[in-house]
Design a protein around this motif. Structure first.
Motif, PDB file in Angstrom:
ATOM      1  N   ARG A   9      27.192-103.958   1.820  1.00  0.00           N
ATOM      2  CA  ARG A   9      28.406-104.632   2.458  1.00  0.00           C
ATOM      3  C   ARG A   9      28.184-106.093   3.040  1.00  0.00           C
ATOM      4  NH1 ARG A   9      28.576 -99.153   3.151  1.00  0.00           N
ATOM      5  NH2 ARG A   9      30.494 -98.058   2.367  1.00  0.00           N
ATOM      6  N   ILE A  10      28.429-107.092   2.350  1.00  0.00           N
ATOM      7  CA  ILE A  10      28.085-108.202   2.607  1.00  0.00           C
ATOM      8  C   ILE A  10      28.315-108.723   3.769  1.00  0.00           C
ATOM      9  CG2 ILE A  10      29.826-109.635   1.354  1.00  0.00           C
ATOM     10  CD1 ILE A  10      27.726-111.746   0.609  1.00  0.00           C
ATOM     11  N   LEU A  11      29.661-108.826   4.390  1.00  0.00           N
ATOM     12  CA  LEU A  11      30.018-109.181   5.463  1.00  0.00           C
ATOM     13  C   LEU A  11      29.554-108.302   6.740  1.00  0.00           C
ATOM     14  CD1 LEU A  11      33.901-109.882   4.855  1.00  0.00           C
ATOM     15  CD2 LEU A  11      32.138-111.445   4.895  1.00  0.00           C
ATOM     16  N   SER A  12      29.286-107.213   6.487  1.00  0.00           N
ATOM     17  CA  SER A  12      28.682-106.511   7.369  1.00  0.00           C
ATOM     18  C   SER A  12      27.129-106.725   7.711  1.00  0.00           C
ATOM     19  CB  SER A  12      28.850-104.969   7.171  1.00  0.00           C
ATOM     20  OG  SER A  12      30.072-104.356   7.182  1.00  0.00           O
ATOM     21  N   LEU A  13      26.514-106.865   6.708  1.00  0.00           N
ATOM     22  CA  LEU A  13      24.953-107.104   6.785  1.00  0.00           C
ATOM     23  C   LEU A  13      24.884-108.704   7.549  1.00  0.00           C
ATOM     24  CD1 LEU A  13      23.412-105.598   3.519  1.00  0.00           C
ATOM     25  CD2 LEU A  13      23.025-105.249   5.934  1.00  0.00           C
ATOM     26  N   LYS A  14      25.826-109.310   7.024  1.00  0.00           N
ATOM     27  CA  LYS A  14      25.828-110.883   7.666  1.00  0.00           C
ATOM     28  C   LYS A  14      26.000-110.758   9.074  1.00  0.00           C
ATOM     29  CE  LYS A  14      28.054-115.426   7.255  1.00  0.00           C
ATOM     30  NZ  LYS A  14      29.031-116.337   6.668  1.00  0.00           N
ATOM     31  N   LEU A  55      10.791-115.945  -2.135  1.00  0.00           N
ATOM     32  CA  LEU A  55      11.961-115.552  -3.308  1.00  0.00           C
ATOM     33  C   LEU A  55      12.797-116.667  -3.808  1.00  0.00           C
ATOM     34  CD1 LEU A  55      12.391-112.174  -1.298  1.00  0.00           C
ATOM     35  CD2 LEU A  55      10.813-112.374  -3.434  1.00  0.00           C
ATOM     36  N   ASN A  56      13.143-116.372  -4.949  1.00  0.00           N
ATOM     37  CA  ASN A  56      14.397-117.424  -5.354  1.00  0.00           C
ATOM     38  C   ASN A  56      15.549-116.362  -5.242  1.00  0.00           C
ATOM     39  OD1 ASN A  56      12.808-119.647  -6.338  1.00  0.00           O
ATOM     40  ND2 ASN A  56      12.295-118.729  -8.134  1.00  0.00           N
ATOM     41  N   ARG A  57      15.663-115.063  -5.397  1.00  0.00           N
ATOM     42  CA  ARG A  57      16.754-114.470  -5.345  1.00  0.00           C
ATOM     43  C   ARG A  57      16.395-113.057  -5.108  1.00  0.00           C
ATOM     44  NH1 ARG A  57      21.010-113.526  -9.439  1.00  0.00           N
ATOM     45  NH2 ARG A  57      21.417-112.930  -7.672  1.00  0.00           N
ATOM     46  N   LEU A  58      17.038-112.404  -4.176  1.00  0.00           N
ATOM     47  CA  LEU A  58      16.636-110.922  -3.938  1.00  0.00           C
ATOM     48  C   LEU A  58      18.030-110.257  -3.871  1.00  0.00           C
ATOM     49  CD1 LEU A  58      14.794-108.921  -3.358  1.00  0.00           C
ATOM     50  CD2 LEU A  58      14.970-109.378  -0.783  1.00  0.00           C
ATOM     51  N   PRO A  59      18.545-109.631  -5.380  1.00  0.00           N
ATOM     52  CA  PRO A  59      19.638-108.792  -5.424  1.00  0.00           C
ATOM     53  C   PRO A  59      19.448-107.402  -4.593  1.00  0.00           C
ATOM     54  CG  PRO A  59      18.684-109.366  -7.399  1.00  0.00           C
ATOM     55  CD  PRO A  59      17.703-109.804  -6.360  1.00  0.00           C
ATOM     56  N   ILE A  60      20.601-107.271  -4.082  1.00  0.00           N
ATOM     57  CA  ILE A  60      20.826-106.189  -3.362  1.00  0.00           C
ATOM     58  C   ILE A  60      22.287-105.842  -3.249  1.00  0.00           C
ATOM     59  CG2 ILE A  60      21.311-107.476  -0.855  1.00  0.00           C
ATOM     60  CD1 ILE A  60      19.868-104.987   0.564  1.00  0.00           C
ATOM     61  N   THR A  69      14.449-103.432   7.512  1.00  0.00           N
ATOM     62  CA  THR A  69      14.030-103.163   6.248  1.00  0.00           C
ATOM     63  C   THR A  69      15.121-102.377   5.473  1.00  0.00           C
ATOM     64  OG1 THR A  69      13.260-101.182   6.885  1.00  0.00           O
ATOM     65  CG2 THR A  69      11.633-102.694   6.667  1.00  0.00           C
ATOM     66  N   LEU A  70      15.393-102.954   4.401  1.00  0.00           N
ATOM     67  CA  LEU A  70      16.489-102.361   3.781  1.00  0.00           C
ATOM     68  C   LEU A  70      16.152-102.176   2.222  1.00  0.00           C
ATOM     69  CD1 LEU A  70      19.034-105.441   4.446  1.00  0.00           C
ATOM     70  CD2 LEU A  70      19.217-102.943   5.241  1.00  0.00           C
ATOM     71  N   PRO A  71      16.586-100.841   1.634  1.00  0.00           N
ATOM     72  CA  PRO A  71      15.999-100.470   0.668  1.00  0.00           C
ATOM     73  C   PRO A  71      16.732-101.232  -0.687  1.00  0.00           C
ATOM     74  CG  PRO A  71      17.784 -99.006   1.330  1.00  0.00           C
ATOM     75  CD  PRO A  71      17.542 -99.941   2.442  1.00  0.00           C
ATOM     76  N   LEU A  72      15.943-101.731  -1.947  1.00  0.00           N
ATOM     77  CA  LEU A  72      16.461-102.346  -2.935  1.00  0.00           C
ATOM     78  C   LEU A  72      16.755-101.121  -4.051  1.00  0.00           C
ATOM     79  CD1 LEU A  72      14.319-105.246  -2.693  1.00  0.00           C
ATOM     80  CD2 LEU A  72      16.655-105.380  -1.961  1.00  0.00           C
ATOM     81  N   GLU A 122      29.104-104.395  -2.753  1.00  0.00           N
ATOM     82  CA  GLU A 122      28.948-105.162  -3.989  1.00  0.00           C
ATOM     83  C   GLU A 122      27.339-105.823  -4.007  1.00  0.00           C
ATOM     84  OE1 GLU A 122      30.491-109.385  -3.105  1.00  0.00           O
ATOM     85  OE2 GLU A 122      31.347-108.332  -1.591  1.00  0.00           O
ATOM     86  N   LEU A 123      27.351-106.100  -5.064  1.00  0.00           N
ATOM     87  CA  LEU A 123      25.926-106.758  -5.577  1.00  0.00           C
ATOM     88  C   LEU A 123      25.878-108.299  -4.938  1.00  0.00           C
ATOM     89  CD1 LEU A 123      22.939-106.171  -6.564  1.00  0.00           C
ATOM     90  CD2 LEU A 123      23.978-107.141  -8.987  1.00  0.00           C
ATOM     91  N   PHE A 124      24.972-108.462  -4.383  1.00  0.00           N
ATOM     92  CA  PHE A 124      24.870-110.103  -3.811  1.00  0.00           C
ATOM     93  C   PHE A 124      23.395-110.595  -3.487  1.00  0.00           C
ATOM     94  CE2 PHE A 124      25.194-107.624  -0.028  1.00  0.00           C
ATOM     95  CZ  PHE A 124      24.290-108.316   0.812  1.00  0.00           C
ATOM     96  N   ASP A 125      23.026-111.611  -3.271  1.00  0.00           N
ATOM     97  CA  ASP A 125      21.761-112.480  -3.104  1.00  0.00           C
ATOM     98  C   ASP A 125      21.438-112.343  -1.647  1.00  0.00           C
ATOM     99  OD1 ASP A 125      19.329-113.803  -3.241  1.00  0.00           O
ATOM    100  OD2 ASP A 125      20.164-115.468  -4.288  1.00  0.00           O
ATOM    101  N   LEU A 126      20.677-111.480  -1.206  1.00  0.00           N
ATOM    102  CA  LEU A 126      20.139-111.352  -0.140  1.00  0.00           C
ATOM    103  C   LEU A 126      19.561-112.820   0.706  1.00  0.00           C
ATOM    104  CD1 LEU A 126      20.416-109.598   2.741  1.00  0.00           C
ATOM    105  CD2 LEU A 126      18.050-108.722   2.078  1.00  0.00           C
TER     106      LEU A 126
END
Length: 160
Positions: A53-58, A45-50, A156-159, A17-21
């Motif tokens: 998998r939000i739960l996995s990255l968390k 940064l105010n926002r960084l959309p990426i 590092t994560l690609p955007l 999903e798209l979320f704010d890192l």
């Protein structure tokens, strides 16, 4: 291997999903501060959309920040965006990692020297799971000892 397989499959089954890192990292750092940990988050940064998998990255980022607090007393977490990549630096003030063990910390169940930290509980899976999750997102994780004391973990994560 069954624990790692479970973690890998759990991550693979989670939809992207798209979320704010920026918000994700700030919130997880705030949660650790609320439980009495010394965690300092900085970002310009105010926002960084990426997309991911939000739960996995968390889980991956939390593992690394918790390690920084556990072994280095505090964690300084910095998020930057450059050249269509998100870069997260997690810096601690601990003893660092011996050069010969830099790659081994990503092996399941490896712990550097349990005798050096007998009161520290852990399974040795956190870094292995974190690396798997980060690589599954097309990212990379690197470790470097600081010049004076401590360790810096760079993710590092690609955007898109």
């Amino acid at each position: 291997s069954s624990i790692l397989s479970f973690a890998r499959n759990y991550s693979a089954d989670e939809p992207t999903e798209l979320f704010d890192l920026n918000a994700l990292i700030e919130t997880l750092c705030d949660n650790l501060v609320d439980t009495g940990n010394q965690v300092y988050f900085t970002s310009n940064l105010n926002r960084l959309p990426i997309e991911g998998r939000i739960l996995s990255l968390k889980r991956a980022i939390t593992n690394i920040v918790e390690n920084a607090v556990k072994y280095g007393k505090e964690a300084q977490v910095n998020l930057q965006e450059k050249n269509k990549e998100a870069t997260i630096h997690i810096i601690d003030q601990g003893p660092g990692i011996p050069e010969h063990a830099m790659d081994k910390v990503f092996e399941p169940f490896f712990r550097i020297d349990p005798a050096r930290s007998p009161h520290t509980i852990g399974t040795g899976l956190g870094m292995a799971v974190a690396r798997d999750i980060i690589q599954a997102h097309g990212g990379n994780i690197e470790l470097a000892n600081n010049k004076t004391t401590g360790l810096t973990v760079t993710i590092t994560l690609p955007l898109k």
